[in-house]
Write a protein that holds these residues in place. Structure first.
Motif, PDB file in Angstrom:
ATOM      1  N   GLY A  22      24.504  56.291  43.069  1.00 41.91           N
ATOM      2  CA  GLY A  22      25.384  55.693  44.060  1.00 41.91           C
ATOM      3  C   GLY A  22      26.663  55.140  43.472  1.00 41.91           C
ATOM      4  N   TYR A  23      27.409  54.497  44.343  1.00 39.07           N
ATOM      5  CA  TYR A  23      28.718  53.945  44.019  1.00 39.07           C
ATOM      6  C   TYR A  23      28.769  52.504  44.507  1.00 39.07           C
ATOM      7  N   ASN A  24      29.316  51.634  43.661  1.00 42.10           N
ATOM      8  CA  ASN A  24      29.397  50.219  44.004  1.00 42.10           C
ATOM      9  C   ASN A  24      30.828  49.722  43.829  1.00 42.10           C
ATOM     10  N   SER A  25      31.342  48.999  44.833  1.00 47.56           N
ATOM     11  CA  SER A  25      32.713  48.490  44.777  1.00 47.56           C
ATOM     12  C   SER A  25      32.727  47.026  45.192  1.00 47.56           C
ATOM     13  N   ASN A  26      33.495  46.220  44.460  1.00 47.81           N
ATOM     14  CA  ASN A  26      33.562  44.787  44.733  1.00 47.81           C
ATOM     15  C   ASN A  26      35.007  44.312  44.644  1.00 47.81           C
ATOM     16  N   LEU A  27      35.484  43.690  45.711  1.00 44.87           N
ATOM     17  CA  LEU A  27      36.831  43.120  45.744  1.00 44.87           C
ATOM     18  C   LEU A  27      36.700  41.622  45.966  1.00 44.87           C
ATOM     19  N   SER A  28      37.288  40.827  45.068  1.00 42.33           N
ATOM     20  CA  SER A  28      37.106  39.387  45.187  1.00 42.33           C
ATOM     21  C   SER A  28      38.302  38.615  44.638  1.00 42.33           C
ATOM     22  N   PHE A  29      38.392  37.354  45.052  1.00 43.91           N
ATOM     23  CA  PHE A  29      39.384  36.417  44.533  1.00 43.91           C
ATOM     24  C   PHE A  29      38.676  35.487  43.556  1.00 43.91           C
ATOM     25  N   ALA A  30      39.317  35.239  42.403  1.00 43.23           N
ATOM     26  CA  ALA A  30      38.691  34.427  41.359  1.00 43.23           C
ATOM     27  C   ALA A  30      39.620  33.298  40.926  1.00 43.23           C
ATOM     28  N   TRP A  31      39.012  32.124  40.694  1.00 46.91           N
ATOM     29  CA  TRP A  31      39.748  30.948  40.237  1.00 46.91           C
ATOM     30  C   TRP A  31      39.208  30.560  38.868  1.00 46.91           C
ATOM     31  N   TYR A  32      40.098  30.588  37.851  1.00 50.56           N
ATOM     32  CA  TYR A  32      39.680  30.312  36.473  1.00 50.56           C
ATOM     33  C   TYR A  32      39.902  28.840  36.125  1.00 50.56           C
ATOM     34  N   ILE A  33      38.843  28.199  35.592  1.00 55.37           N
ATOM     35  CA  ILE A  33      38.913  26.799  35.162  1.00 55.37           C
ATOM     36  C   ILE A  33      38.918  26.797  33.640  1.00 55.37           C
ATOM     37  N   ASP A  34      40.076  26.598  33.056  1.00 51.05           N
ATOM     38  CA  ASP A  34      40.233  26.745  31.612  1.00 51.05           C
ATOM     39  C   ASP A  34      39.418  25.722  30.831  1.00 51.05           C
ATOM     40  N   ALA A  35      39.283  24.505  31.348  1.00 54.20           N
ATOM     41  CA  ALA A  35      38.599  23.438  30.613  1.00 54.20           C
ATOM     42  C   ALA A  35      37.149  23.788  30.278  1.00 54.20           C
ATOM     43  N   ILE A  36      36.493  24.563  31.128  1.00 54.73           N
ATOM     44  CA  ILE A  36      35.095  24.935  30.888  1.00 54.73           C
ATOM     45  C   ILE A  36      34.918  26.447  30.740  1.00 54.73           C
ATOM     46  N   ARG A  37      36.056  27.177  30.608  1.00 53.66           N
ATOM     47  CA  ARG A  37      36.038  28.630  30.420  1.00 53.66           C
ATOM     48  C   ARG A  37      35.143  29.321  31.462  1.00 53.66           C
ATOM     49  N   THR A  38      35.309  28.933  32.703  1.00 53.77           N
ATOM     50  CA  THR A  38      34.452  29.439  33.782  1.00 53.77           C
ATOM     51  C   THR A  38      35.301  29.932  34.955  1.00 53.77           C
ATOM     52  N   THR A  39      34.854  31.030  35.574  1.00 54.75           N
ATOM     53  CA  THR A  39      35.542  31.601  36.726  1.00 54.75           C
ATOM     54  C   THR A  39      34.646  31.541  37.949  1.00 54.75           C
TER      55      THR A  39
END
Length: 201
Positions: free
Chosen positions: A131-148
């Motif tokens: 099969g085929y999988n597609s994901n479109l998303s908005f991401a917010w990066y928090i630099d202080a904890i290196r987490t998105t």
């Protein structure tokens, strides 16, 4: 269930429980693009009961239990578009997925009117899909904890690897499957230190 004249009735109920684990490893080869590999394990149980009768007399009963185990490795490519510098990004991931599904079915029926108990039917089936999988998303990066933190939409289509379109749904798990919905994820970034060049260059 349904009911007709003469106080006849039929009742059907179904209980479904699902559990899954999804992991992904990603490698960036340029600033805004990356390759990734993933693996998903999914397990779910489906229990079905069916009863047919007239008034207070039960004529027929059927019980069925199905257990599914799915193993799904995937390979894909991801693209990243900056919207707000160093913070907000648009992510677009596409991958090819191979799915191996083991289906274990156990069913029994009892004809009350005839006093006949039909033998328990055990059946194990393995179904392969691509099969085929597609994901479109908005991401917010928090630099202080290196987490998105990300939220978006996912669509997946898979096709059973069979040439016989007349096979039952029980054997193929449907020839085509379509899965879609809203996604929420948390990603932690790990940076490995660069090795120093010989001579301190």
């Amino acid at each position: 269930g349904n009911s007709w004249g003469w106080n006849a009735y039929d009742k059907e109920s179904r209980d479904i429980r699902r559990y899954d684990v999804d992991t992904t490893v990603r490698y960036s080869f340029v600033k805004y693009a990356s390759f990734f590999a993933g693996f998903k394990y999914c397990h779910y149980d489906i229990k079905t009961s069916y009863d047919l009768g007239v008034s207070t007399m039960q004529l027929f009963t059927h019980r069925e239990s199905k257990k599914y185990e799915e193993f799904s490795p995937a390979l894909g490519i991801g693209l990243l578009l900056p919207l707000v510098k160093n913070h907000l990004y648009l992510l677009f991931n596409n991958s090819v997925v191979f799915v191996s599904t083991i289906i274990k079915t156990k069913a029994t029926s009892y004809d009350v009117s005839l006093g006949v108990i039909y033998p328990v039917r055990d059946r194990n089936t393995t179904v392969y899909k691509i099969g085929y999988n597609s994901n479109l998303s908005f991401a917010w990066y928090i630099d202080a904890i290196r987490t998105t933190l990300a939220a978006g939409f996912r669509y997946q289509m898979s096709k059973a690897l069979t040439n016989d379109t007349s096979e039952s749904i029980e054997k193929t798990g449907m020839l085509y499957d379509h899965l879609y919905g809203v996604t929420i994820s948390v990603m932690h970034r790990i940076d490995f230190p660069n090795k120093e060049k010989a001579g301190g260059g």
